[in-house]
Motif scaffolding. Sequence first.
Motif, mmCIF file in Angstrom:
data_model
loop_
_atom_site.group_PDB
_atom_site.id
_atom_site.type_symbol
_atom_site.label_atom_id
_atom_site.label_comp_id
_atom_site.label_asym_id
_atom_site.label_seq_id
_atom_site.Cartn_x
_atom_site.Cartn_y
_atom_site.Cartn_z
ATOM 1 N N LYS A 148 -2.986 -14.460 -7.037
ATOM 2 C CA LYS A 148 -3.270 -13.266 -7.846
ATOM 3 C C LYS A 148 -3.329 -12.032 -6.936
ATOM 4 O O LYS A 148 -2.809 -10.967 -7.274
ATOM 5 C CB LYS A 148 -4.589 -13.445 -8.595
ATOM 6 N N ILE A 149 -3.929 -12.204 -5.768
ATOM 7 C CA ILE A 149 -3.981 -11.088 -4.812
ATOM 8 C C ILE A 149 -2.578 -10.803 -4.268
ATOM 9 O O ILE A 149 -2.195 -9.653 -4.072
ATOM 10 C CB ILE A 149 -4.999 -11.389 -3.699
ATOM 11 N N GLN A 150 -1.805 -11.863 -4.072
ATOM 12 C CA GLN A 150 -0.413 -11.676 -3.641
ATOM 13 C C GLN A 150 0.350 -10.835 -4.666
ATOM 14 O O GLN A 150 1.126 -9.946 -4.311
ATOM 15 C CB GLN A 150 0.245 -13.044 -3.457
ATOM 16 N N ALA A 151 0.099 -11.116 -5.937
ATOM 17 C CA ALA A 151 0.743 -10.342 -7.007
ATOM 18 C C ALA A 151 0.336 -8.868 -6.920
ATOM 19 O O ALA A 151 1.176 -7.968 -7.092
ATOM 20 C CB ALA A 151 0.378 -10.920 -8.370
ATOM 21 N N GLN A 152 -0.949 -8.614 -6.628
ATOM 22 C CA GLN A 152 -1.405 -7.219 -6.478
ATOM 23 C C GLN A 152 -0.658 -6.533 -5.337
ATOM 24 O O GLN A 152 -0.251 -5.373 -5.451
ATOM 25 C CB GLN A 152 -2.909 -7.178 -6.181
ATOM 26 N N GLU A 153 -0.493 -7.252 -4.238
ATOM 27 C CA GLU A 153 0.211 -6.664 -3.086
ATOM 28 C C GLU A 153 1.656 -6.339 -3.435
ATOM 29 O O GLU A 153 2.205 -5.330 -2.981
ATOM 30 C CB GLU A 153 0.164 -7.623 -1.885
ATOM 31 N N GLU A 154 2.271 -7.194 -4.241
ATOM 32 C CA GLU A 154 3.671 -6.946 -4.623
ATOM 33 C C GLU A 154 3.788 -5.704 -5.508
ATOM 34 O O GLU A 154 4.753 -4.940 -5.394
ATOM 35 C CB GLU A 154 4.268 -8.171 -5.315
ATOM 36 N N ARG A 155 2.796 -5.500 -6.362
ATOM 37 C CA ARG A 155 2.801 -4.269 -7.178
ATOM 38 C C ARG A 155 2.686 -3.049 -6.268
ATOM 39 O O ARG A 155 3.327 -2.023 -6.504
ATOM 40 C CB ARG A 155 1.662 -4.293 -8.206
ATOM 41 N N ASP A 156 1.856 -3.187 -5.242
ATOM 42 C CA ASP A 156 1.740 -2.089 -4.266
ATOM 43 C C ASP A 156 3.092 -1.814 -3.610
ATOM 44 O O ASP A 156 3.475 -0.652 -3.423
ATOM 45 C CB ASP A 156 0.728 -2.439 -3.163
ATOM 46 N N HIS A 157 3.795 -2.888 -3.245
ATOM 47 C CA HIS A 157 5.113 -2.709 -2.612
ATOM 48 C C HIS A 157 6.059 -1.958 -3.551
ATOM 49 O O HIS A 157 6.761 -1.040 -3.132
ATOM 50 C CB HIS A 157 5.743 -4.066 -2.253
ATOM 51 N N ALA A 158 6.052 -2.369 -4.818
ATOM 52 C CA ALA A 158 6.914 -1.700 -5.807
ATOM 53 C C ALA A 158 6.596 -0.207 -5.861
ATOM 54 O O ALA A 158 7.499 0.641 -5.873
ATOM 55 C CB ALA A 158 6.719 -2.333 -7.184
ATOM 56 N N MET A 159 5.308 0.109 -5.860
ATOM 57 C CA MET A 159 4.909 1.513 -5.986
ATOM 58 C C MET A 159 5.246 2.318 -4.732
ATOM 59 O O MET A 159 5.469 3.531 -4.806
ATOM 60 C CB MET A 159 3.413 1.617 -6.316
ATOM 61 N N LEU A 160 5.277 1.641 -3.577
ATOM 62 C CA LEU A 160 5.670 2.351 -2.348
ATOM 63 C C LEU A 160 7.148 2.750 -2.430
ATOM 64 O O LEU A 160 7.515 3.874 -2.055
ATOM 65 C CB LEU A 160 5.402 1.475 -1.120
ATOM 66 N N PHE A 161 7.996 1.840 -2.918
ATOM 67 C CA PHE A 161 9.414 2.191 -3.083
ATOM 68 C C PHE A 161 9.576 3.290 -4.129
ATOM 69 O O PHE A 161 10.361 4.227 -3.951
ATOM 70 C CB PHE A 161 10.238 0.952 -3.475
ATOM 71 N N TYR A 162 8.829 3.164 -5.221
ATOM 72 C CA TYR A 162 8.847 4.174 -6.299
ATOM 73 C C TYR A 162 8.478 5.557 -5.734
ATOM 74 O O TYR A 162 9.164 6.550 -5.957
ATOM 75 C CB TYR A 162 7.854 3.716 -7.374
#
Length: 170
Positions: free
Chosen positions: A44-58
């Motif tokens: 679940k925390i890994q999923a949070q980190e991936e959302r962060d990655h998406a937002m960094l590219f955004y």
Amino acid sequence: MLNANVKDLLNQQVNKEFYSAYLYLDFSNYFETRGLDGFANWYKIQAQEERDHAMLFYQYLHNNNESVTLDAIAKPDKVLDSDMTVLKAGLEHEEYVTSLINGIYAAAYEVKDFRTMQFLDWFVKEQGEEETNANDLISKMELFGSDPKSLYMLNSELAGRTYSAPSLVL
Ligand code: FEO
């Protein structure tokens, strides 16, 4: 303005990272159902980190005055039929994401887009860490997964993972 190919790849990566979040949420879902709450927490925390990655590219695209196209996020497609299958699917996925990051880096390198290369440096390092984490989980499961007491302790260890925001700030 970014080079059109570099821009497209960065935009696609927004979707890929959200897909990663969705995939890891599915992994968490699997472990919740199994009753292994520590593993579920870890993913679940890994999923949070991936959302962060998406937002960094955004955010990187917007910071460069580029528009972002948000496409449909694909359904998680991994067959999750055992604990080890899930862990190995995680490693395989991270190796795939590493290849994507390397592909964007190569495209930026080709057009001497040093700004994007510098932005991607953080992700190159991050991918190294994510592959190491995925490999470590597999090693621990190989060593301890078949013994219920050891699995209980491993699950407890993974329950201790806490979220922290990415060190890269845009
Ligand atoms: Fe965003 Fe797990 O790579």
